[in-house]
Design an enzyme around this catalytic site. Structure first.
Site, PDB file in Angstrom:
ATOM      1  N   PRO A 188       2.154   7.992  -7.961  1.00 26.95           N
ATOM      2  CG  PRO A 188       2.567  10.213  -9.108  1.00 26.95           C
ATOM      3  CD  PRO A 188       2.550   8.497  -8.978  1.00 26.95           C
ATOM      4  CD  GLU A 207       3.516  13.363 -18.841  1.00 26.96           C
ATOM      5  OE1 GLU A 207       2.194  14.118 -18.069  1.00 26.96           O
ATOM      6  OE2 GLU A 207       4.547  14.066 -18.057  1.00 26.96           O
ATOM      7  CG  ASP A 225      12.271   1.171  14.501  1.00 28.94           C
ATOM      8  OD1 ASP A 225      12.966   1.309  14.905  1.00 28.94           O
ATOM      9  OD2 ASP A 225      12.123   0.353  13.361  1.00 28.94           O
ATOM     10  NE  ARG A 253      14.484   0.087   9.502  1.00 24.88           N
ATOM     11  CZ  ARG A 253      13.948  -0.193  10.647  1.00 24.88           C
ATOM     12  NH1 ARG A 253      11.929  -0.274   9.888  1.00 24.88           N
ATOM     13  NH2 ARG A 253      14.071   0.250  11.703  1.00 24.88           N
TER      14      ARG A 253
END
Ligand code: ADE
Length: 247
Positions: A89, A116, A169, A154
């Site tokens: 993150p 962690e 798209d 893709r």
């Protein structure tokens, strides 16, 4: 494209990627995917891959040695060095443009973290690219890696077939896609927009473009700042938003 995924849960990757369009692309050898179990490379006699953090604190840290040896097991048999993407993150947020750029690589190694975190030294040693899939915290990097593999694949020629074309798209031109309709013409009293039944392709294209502009203005106005839209279209959006204000 060759994907290598370093993970403590290789089955999650294999099971997650063996169906639908990505499964078909692997089956057809358009892409390849190898999930490497980090635990297979630990030198710890109990099979451990994590330990307590120096300095104290909650949680466990994935140790450098098993990750590095798993990584070496890949690069030692290749004649090039794939980029290593570390799912965290704390990384740069993944988007369609990054998917397009990464699709040009010959191979990619994904490192999936757990607990962690990962001993910082192995991240430095492998010179990783930290990437996040959004501002939320998951229990591990496997789902993020699969998201990236799906979105990147893709963009690779031969992965999508004609009827699945990526051209129209959302995000292709920086706008959200227009609404779609299929049979029947009337469903629970709701009609398909008449223009789509007209057979007039120019009119349909123009209508769809307007729908894209309105939808983007409604749902993701931030995208309009960077989307490829003409001055006339900018004007259209301004008028649309002004009219909405009046309601
Ligand atoms: N690992 C845990 N959460 C993540 C996220 N949002 N993106 C990438 N990797 C992660």
């Amino acid at each position: 494209m060759e994907y290598y995924v370093l993970t403590l849960f290789p089955d999650m990757i294999r099971e997650g990627m063996n169906t639908s369009i990505i499964g078909r692309a692997i089956e057809n050898d358009v892409i390849s995917l190898e999930a490497i179990n980090i635990r297979d490379y630990t030198q710890n006699k109990h099979g451990r891959t994590d330990d307590y953090p120096y300095g104290g604190g909650a949680g466990m840290v994935m140790q450098a040695q098993p990750i590095y040896d798993a990584y070496r097991s890949i690069i030692d048999r290749l004649d090039y060095r794939p980029m290593v993407v570390y799912m965290t993150p704390q990384g740069r947020v993944f988007d369609q443009q990054m998917a397009q750029e990464l699709a040009l690589q010959k191979g990619l190694i994904f490192l999936c973290g757990h607990y962690e975190g990962v001993d910082e030294r192995v991240l430095d040693e492998m010179d990783v690219l930290p990437v996040s899939i959004g501002d939320f915290v998951l229990t591990g990097g496997e789902l993020p890696a699969m998201c990236m593999i799906d979105a990147i694949s893709r963009m690779i020629p031969g992965v999508l077939h004609n009827e699945e074309s990526a051209e129209d798209d959302s995000f292709g031109d920086g706008l959200l896609e227009f609404p779609q309709y299929s049979r029947p013409e009337v469903w629970r009293g709701r009609e398909v927009p008449k223009i789509l039944l007209s057979g007039d392709h120019a009119k349909v294209d123009a209508w769809r473009r307007e729908q894209s502009l309105m939808r983007t203005a409604d749902r993701r106005p931030d995208l309009l700042l960077t989307a490829a839209i003409s001055p006339k279209e900018q004007d259209f959006v301004k008028k649309y938003l002004a009219k909405k204000e009046d309601l």
